[in-house]
Design a protein around this motif. Structure first.
Motif, short mmCIF file in Angstrom:
data_model
loop_
_atom_site.label_atom_id
_atom_site.label_comp_id
_atom_site.label_asym_id
_atom_site.label_seq_id
_atom_site.Cartn_x
_atom_site.Cartn_y
_atom_site.Cartn_z
N GLY A 4 -7.98 14.30 7.99
CA GLY A 4 -7.11 14.32 9.17
C GLY A 4 -6.92 12.92 9.74
O GLY A 4 -5.82 12.55 10.13
N LEU A 5 -8.00 12.15 9.79
CA LEU A 5 -7.89 10.77 10.28
C LEU A 5 -7.01 9.93 9.36
O LEU A 5 -6.21 9.12 9.83
CB LEU A 5 -9.29 10.13 10.39
N LEU A 6 -7.17 10.12 8.05
CA LEU A 6 -6.34 9.39 7.10
C LEU A 6 -4.86 9.72 7.29
O LEU A 6 -4.01 8.84 7.33
CB LEU A 6 -6.75 9.71 5.66
N ASP A 7 -4.57 11.01 7.39
CA ASP A 7 -3.18 11.44 7.55
C ASP A 7 -2.59 10.97 8.86
O ASP A 7 -1.43 10.60 8.93
CB ASP A 7 -3.07 12.96 7.45
N ARG A 8 -3.40 10.99 9.91
CA ARG A 8 -2.90 10.68 11.24
C ARG A 8 -2.80 9.18 11.50
O ARG A 8 -1.92 8.74 12.24
CB ARG A 8 -3.79 11.33 12.28
N HIS A 9 -3.69 8.38 10.91
CA HIS A 9 -3.73 6.97 11.27
C HIS A 9 -3.53 5.99 10.11
O HIS A 9 -2.74 5.07 10.22
CB HIS A 9 -5.04 6.63 11.98
N LEU A 10 -4.27 6.19 9.03
CA LEU A 10 -4.24 5.20 7.96
C LEU A 10 -2.92 5.18 7.21
O LEU A 10 -2.33 4.11 7.00
CB LEU A 10 -5.40 5.42 6.99
N ARG A 11 -2.42 6.31 6.80
CA ARG A 11 -1.16 6.35 6.04
C ARG A 11 0.01 5.77 6.84
O ARG A 11 0.74 4.93 6.33
CB ARG A 11 -0.86 7.75 5.56
N PRO A 12 0.21 6.20 8.10
CA PRO A 12 1.31 5.59 8.86
C PRO A 12 1.12 4.09 9.07
O PRO A 12 2.09 3.34 9.03
CB PRO A 12 1.29 6.34 10.20
N SER A 13 -0.12 3.66 9.24
CA SER A 13 -0.38 2.23 9.43
C SER A 13 -0.01 1.45 8.18
O SER A 13 0.61 0.38 8.26
CB SER A 13 -1.85 1.99 9.77
N LEU A 14 -0.39 1.97 7.02
CA LEU A 14 -0.07 1.28 5.76
C LEU A 14 1.44 1.27 5.50
O LEU A 14 1.99 0.27 5.04
CB LEU A 14 -0.82 1.92 4.60
N LYS A 15 2.10 2.37 5.82
CA LYS A 15 3.56 2.42 5.66
C LYS A 15 4.23 1.43 6.61
O LYS A 15 5.16 0.72 6.22
CB LYS A 15 4.08 3.84 5.92
N PHE A 16 3.76 1.40 7.85
CA PHE A 16 4.31 0.47 8.84
C PHE A 16 4.14 -0.98 8.36
O PHE A 16 5.06 -1.79 8.46
CB PHE A 16 3.61 0.67 10.18
N LEU A 17 2.96 -1.29 7.82
CA LEU A 17 2.71 -2.64 7.31
C LEU A 17 3.57 -2.96 6.09
O LEU A 17 4.01 -4.10 5.92
CB LEU A 17 1.23 -2.82 7.00
N GLY A 70 13.59 1.74 7.84
CA GLY A 70 12.34 1.95 7.11
C GLY A 70 11.34 2.78 7.89
O GLY A 70 10.70 3.68 7.34
N ASN A 71 11.22 2.49 9.17
CA ASN A 71 10.25 3.24 9.97
C ASN A 71 10.73 4.64 10.30
O ASN A 71 9.95 5.59 10.29
CB ASN A 71 9.90 2.47 11.25
N ARG A 72 12.00 4.81 10.56
CA ARG A 72 12.53 6.15 10.87
C ARG A 72 12.46 7.06 9.65
O ARG A 72 12.09 8.22 9.73
CB ARG A 72 13.97 6.04 11.37
N LEU A 73 12.85 6.53 8.50
CA LEU A 73 12.94 7.36 7.31
C LEU A 73 11.63 7.51 6.55
O LEU A 73 11.41 8.52 5.88
CB LEU A 73 14.03 6.82 6.38
N TRP A 74 10.74 6.51 6.64
CA TRP A 74 9.55 6.55 5.82
C TRP A 74 8.26 6.59 6.65
O TRP A 74 7.51 7.56 6.59
CB TRP A 74 9.54 5.36 4.86
N THR A 75 8.01 5.57 7.46
CA THR A 75 6.76 5.51 8.21
C THR A 75 6.58 6.71 9.12
O THR A 75 5.54 7.36 9.12
CB THR A 75 6.69 4.23 9.07
N PHE A 76 7.60 7.01 9.91
CA PHE A 76 7.54 8.12 10.85
C PHE A 76 8.48 9.25 10.42
O PHE A 76 8.95 10.02 11.25
CB PHE A 76 7.88 7.64 12.26
N GLY A 77 8.74 9.35 9.13
CA GLY A 77 9.66 10.36 8.61
C GLY A 77 9.19 11.79 8.78
O GLY A 77 9.99 12.72 8.76
N ASP A 78 7.88 11.98 8.96
CA ASP A 78 7.34 13.33 9.13
C ASP A 78 7.47 13.81 10.57
O ASP A 78 7.23 14.98 10.85
CB ASP A 78 5.87 13.37 8.70
N ARG A 79 7.86 12.94 11.45
CA ARG A 79 8.00 13.33 12.86
C ARG A 79 9.39 13.87 13.11
O ARG A 79 10.34 13.54 12.39
CB ARG A 79 7.74 12.12 13.76
#
Length: 164
Positions: A4-17, A70-79
């Motif tokens: 859950g921590l990985l899905d919630r924080h690490l993956r979006p952080s890596l995508k954002f970077l 990039g952020n709308r479609l990929w980083t935060f695309g699940d929102r």
């Protein structure tokens, strides 16, 4: 729990970077071309050498368009997709503040310290300025521009206040 921590924080952080890294390269390359490359004479003093702030505004504007996509479609695309107008206004406001942060680093180096070499501009305006503005963007994008479903529902819920 760890998943859950990985899905919630690490993956979006890596995508954002990753998005930020690609846009960083675009920003740096475009800035150096505008400020230090003269089409007739090669490297040295470019078309906007005397106007580095204008050059940085141009490069940040171009980079911001790609950042949004990039952020709308990929980083935060699940929102959930926010209302387009609200999302764009929040994005523009966040990026104006982030741009001012980045420009202040470049302006300090150029106009206070008197440093105008390619190395000085790239350290102050691109590396330091980008680090400051990216940190600000990361916090504000996830909270205001591309909010989670829970945050979006909370923000749109009617507020009841009582007068005492």
């Amino acid at each position: 729990m760890l998943r859950g921590l990985l899905d919630r924080h690490l993956r979006p952080s890596l995508k954002f970077l990753a998005v930020g890294g690609l846009v960083f390269l675009l920003d740096a390359a475009l800035y150096n071309l505008l400020v230090f490359w003269d089409p007739g004479q090669g490297w040295g003093h470019g078309v906007l050498f005397a106007h580095p702030i204008i050059a940085k505004v141009i490069t940040i504007s171009a980079a911001s368009c790609l950042t949004y996509l990039g952020n709308r479609l990929w980083t935060f695309g699940d929102r959930p997709a926010p209302g387009t107008t609200r999302s764009v206004i929040a994005f523009v406001l966040v990026n104006i503040i982030a741009t001012l942060l980045q420009l202040s680093c470049l302006a300090f180096s150029r106009y206070v310290l008197g440093l105008d070499s390619p190395l000085a501009d790239n350290i102050s305006g691109t590396l330091i300025g980008q680090a400051v503005s990216t940190s600000f963007r990361y916090v504000t994008y996830g909270r205001f521009v591309f909010p989670s479903a829970a945050r979006a529902a909370q923000d749109s819920a009617p507020r009841i206040t009582t007068a005492v």
